[in-house]
Design an enzyme around this catalytic site. Structure first.
Site, PDB file in Angstrom:
ATOM      1  NE  ARG A 163      11.404  -5.730   9.464  1.00 32.45           N
ATOM      2  CZ  ARG A 163      10.767  -5.472   8.363  1.00 32.45           C
ATOM      3  NH1 ARG A 163      10.636  -6.174   7.297  1.00 32.45           N
ATOM      4  NH2 ARG A 163      10.309  -4.032   8.523  1.00 32.45           N
ATOM      5  CG  ASP A 199       8.640  -7.779  -4.073  1.00 32.43           C
ATOM      6  OD1 ASP A 199       9.374  -6.410  -3.768  1.00 32.43           O
ATOM      7  OD2 ASP A 199       7.325  -7.413  -3.679  1.00 32.43           O
ATOM      8  CE1 TYR A 242       8.331   1.374   2.010  1.00 29.99           C
ATOM      9  CE2 TYR A 242       7.199   2.275   0.201  1.00 29.99           C
ATOM     10  CZ  TYR A 242       7.265   1.222   1.321  1.00 29.99           C
ATOM     11  OH  TYR A 242       6.143   0.450   1.376  1.00 29.99           O
ATOM     12  CE  LYS A 243       9.871  -2.252   2.608  1.00 31.17           C
ATOM     13  NZ  LYS A 243       9.075  -3.229   1.652  1.00 31.17           N
ATOM     14  CG  PHE A 278       5.219  -7.691   2.063  1.00 28.44           C
ATOM     15  CD1 PHE A 278       5.720  -7.405   3.273  1.00 28.44           C
ATOM     16  CD2 PHE A 278       4.408  -6.648   1.375  1.00 28.44           C
ATOM     17  CE1 PHE A 278       5.585  -6.175   3.968  1.00 28.44           C
ATOM     18  CE2 PHE A 278       4.319  -5.545   2.098  1.00 28.44           C
ATOM     19  CZ  PHE A 278       4.809  -5.077   3.306  1.00 28.44           C
TER      20      PHE A 278
HETATM   21  C1  LIG Z   1       7.708  -2.882   1.460  1.00 31.41           C
HETATM   22  C2  LIG Z   1       7.342  -3.856   0.430  1.00 31.41           C
HETATM   23  C3  LIG Z   1       6.115  -3.603  -0.613  1.00 31.41           C
HETATM   24  C4  LIG Z   1       5.657  -2.286  -0.276  1.00 31.41           C
HETATM   25  O1  LIG Z   1       4.627  -2.113  -1.274  1.00 31.41           O
HETATM   26  P1  LIG Z   1       4.111  -0.724  -1.755  1.00 31.41           P
HETATM   27  O2  LIG Z   1       3.057  -0.979  -2.476  1.00 31.41           O
HETATM   28  O3  LIG Z   1       5.339  -0.024  -2.267  1.00 31.41           O
HETATM   29  O4  LIG Z   1       3.367  -0.191  -0.438  1.00 31.41           O
HETATM   30  C5  LIG Z   1       6.020  -4.683  -1.283  1.00 31.41           C
HETATM   31  N1  LIG Z   1       6.567  -6.062  -1.217  1.00 31.41           N
HETATM   32  C6  LIG Z   1       7.264  -6.337  -0.474  1.00 31.41           C
HETATM   33  C7  LIG Z   1       8.014  -7.784  -0.654  1.00 31.41           C
HETATM   34  C8  LIG Z   1       7.844  -5.233   0.728  1.00 31.41           C
HETATM   35  O5  LIG Z   1       8.919  -5.789   1.590  1.00 31.41           O
END
Ligand SMILES: *Cc1c(COP(=O)(O)O)cnc(C)c1O
Length: 407
Positions: A366, A194, A219-220, A125
């Site tokens: 997805r 992560d 938030y997921k 990511f």
């Molecule tokens: C959604 C996600 C994030 C989100 O990061 P924010 O700083 O909270 O916006 C980070 N890493 C991964 C792998 C994600 O899927």
């Protein structure tokens, strides 16, 4: 085997988690397959946040910090996330965003060793790679980004930190946390996981797997609402050895002593920086309420069932979209992804039919599998609608090619 609508309805009627759907407020007629990007609204969130705003903030004003224990919210919410990820309550704290938490842990952990490299995966990511690049600039470390198939082999005498996303945001491929952590540890490196696409999605056992450091998203799958606070995990044995690079007052041993000198709070609280976002934490707590009485193992077994239905029905009705998510359940998370050169347009055409999935550039369609509020019927109907869009080529309408700021 592909399921018919009737078979799917029968499966849902026999589903012991069916009632959990009522814990969410979903728009009538919508099939929501994007809970891996933004979790659905828990039925209890609005009242809980309204109470915080009106009764607590409105009536108690500044007294609320003590009277309503706002000050304890980061630790309280962290302790509620802990059982979902196999951690002790004092090893998790809710704060900041995933990106910021990653920054704090990378810098803190990098200082434990004089090794020179942060190792990560290409196609990780992007925020993770960007933050790691920033940390490398700041600390003088090198950032080594290796393809997934080579990343484990690349762990060497120079590796200080290994930064990996446990479940890949695009393909849903999952690393073996115990195996990779042990391999890195044996080579003298510290792993930071992560868990953004893992927490609330797959069973996790951070303690059992020997995980030392982790971050994750609120938030997921945790349903904390847009921009919900994220969390971070530090194994108990490491907590006193790590110092946050963001030495804010909320991570101080005595924030209300107002001293000039910084002294870190004992334990995980040292990873707080500024004043906690109390409203966001309240909504995140409502999201966690939706998990009450449901084990991750039970959720995961339903996720497997829904995945298999999704996969079989796509093979039967949309064979032109290859699945890029591993079939074997130990090797993946709780979403399913397909490739198509016009994935963006297909996604928009689906949204126009009230089937919400998402598109990930350049060509991935997805779908999140969130067993708390989805059933077999949702999956079967979504695939039927996609099959119809493909057959009638409705996705070719130019309006479906218009891209917004967020995709
Ligand atoms: C959604 C996600 C994030 C989100 O990061 P924010 O700083 O909270 O916006 C980070 N890493 C991964 C792998 C994600 O899927």
């Amino acid at each position: 085997m592909a399921l018919t609508l009737d078979q799917a309805r029968a499966a849902d009627a026999a589903d012991p988690l069916r009632a959990c759907r009522d814990r969410f407020s979903l728009p009538e007629g919508m099939i929501y397959l994007d809970g891996n990007s933004l979790g659905a609204l828990p039925a209890g969130s609005a009242a809980k946040v309204a109470n915080l705003v009106e009764a607590q903030w409105g009536r108690s004003l500044i007294k609320g910090w003590n009277e309503h224990k706002w000050i304890d919210a980061p630790a309280r919410v962290g302790a509620r996330i802990a059982p979902l990820i196999g951690a002790k309550p004092n090893e998790v704290i809710a704060a900041d965003s995933t990106s910021v938490n990653l920054f704090k842990l990378l810098v803190a952990a990098a200082r434990l060793s004089d090794r020179k490299t942060i190792l990560s995966e290409s196609g990780n990511f992007h925020t993770d790679l960007h933050i790691a690049a920033g940390v490398a600039n700041l600390t003088g470390l090198a950032l080594d980004i290796a393809p997934r198939a080579q990343v484990e082999k690349r762990i060497g005498a120079d590796t200080n930190l290994l930064l990996l996303t446990h479940v890949h945001y695009k393909t849903a491929e999952r690393f073996d946390m115990a195996e990779v952590t042990a391999k890195a540890k044996a080579a003298g490196a510290t792993t930071i996981w992560d868990l953004s696409h893992s927490a609330g999605a797959v069973p996790l056992d951070l303690n059992g797997d020997g995980a030392e450091l982790a971050v994750g998203c609120g938030y997921k799958y945790l349903n904390g609402g847009p921009g919900a606070p994220a969390f971070l995990y530090v194994a108990e044995h490491l907590q006193e050895r790590l110092g946050s690079p963001l030495q804010g007052w909320m991570g101080h041993a005595a924030p209300f002593a107002f001293t000039d000198d910084y002294a870190p709070a004992p334990g995980i609280a040292r990873f707080l920086a500024g004043t906690p976002p109390v409203m966001g934490l309240e909504a995140l707590e409502a999201g966690l309420d939706a998990f009450d009485g449901v084990t991750m193992e039970r959720l995961w077994s339903k996720s497997i069932e829904l995945f298999d239905i999704f996969h079989a029905n796509m093979e039967a009705h949309c064979p032109e979209l290859p699945c890029i998510t591993p079939r074997w359940h130990e090797k993946r998370g709780s979403h399913i992804s397909f490739r198509h050169p016009h994935a963006f347009e297909l996604c928009q055409a689906l949204i126009a039919q009230n089937v919400i999935g998402d598109f990930r550039a350049p060509d991935v369609l997805r779908f999140g599998i969130t067993p708390l509020y989805l059933g077999a019927e949702d999956i079967v109907r979504a695939v039927d609608i996609l099959a119809r869009i493909l057959r009638d080529e409705t996705w070719r309408d130019p309006k479906f090619a218009v891209r917004g700021k967020v995709t």
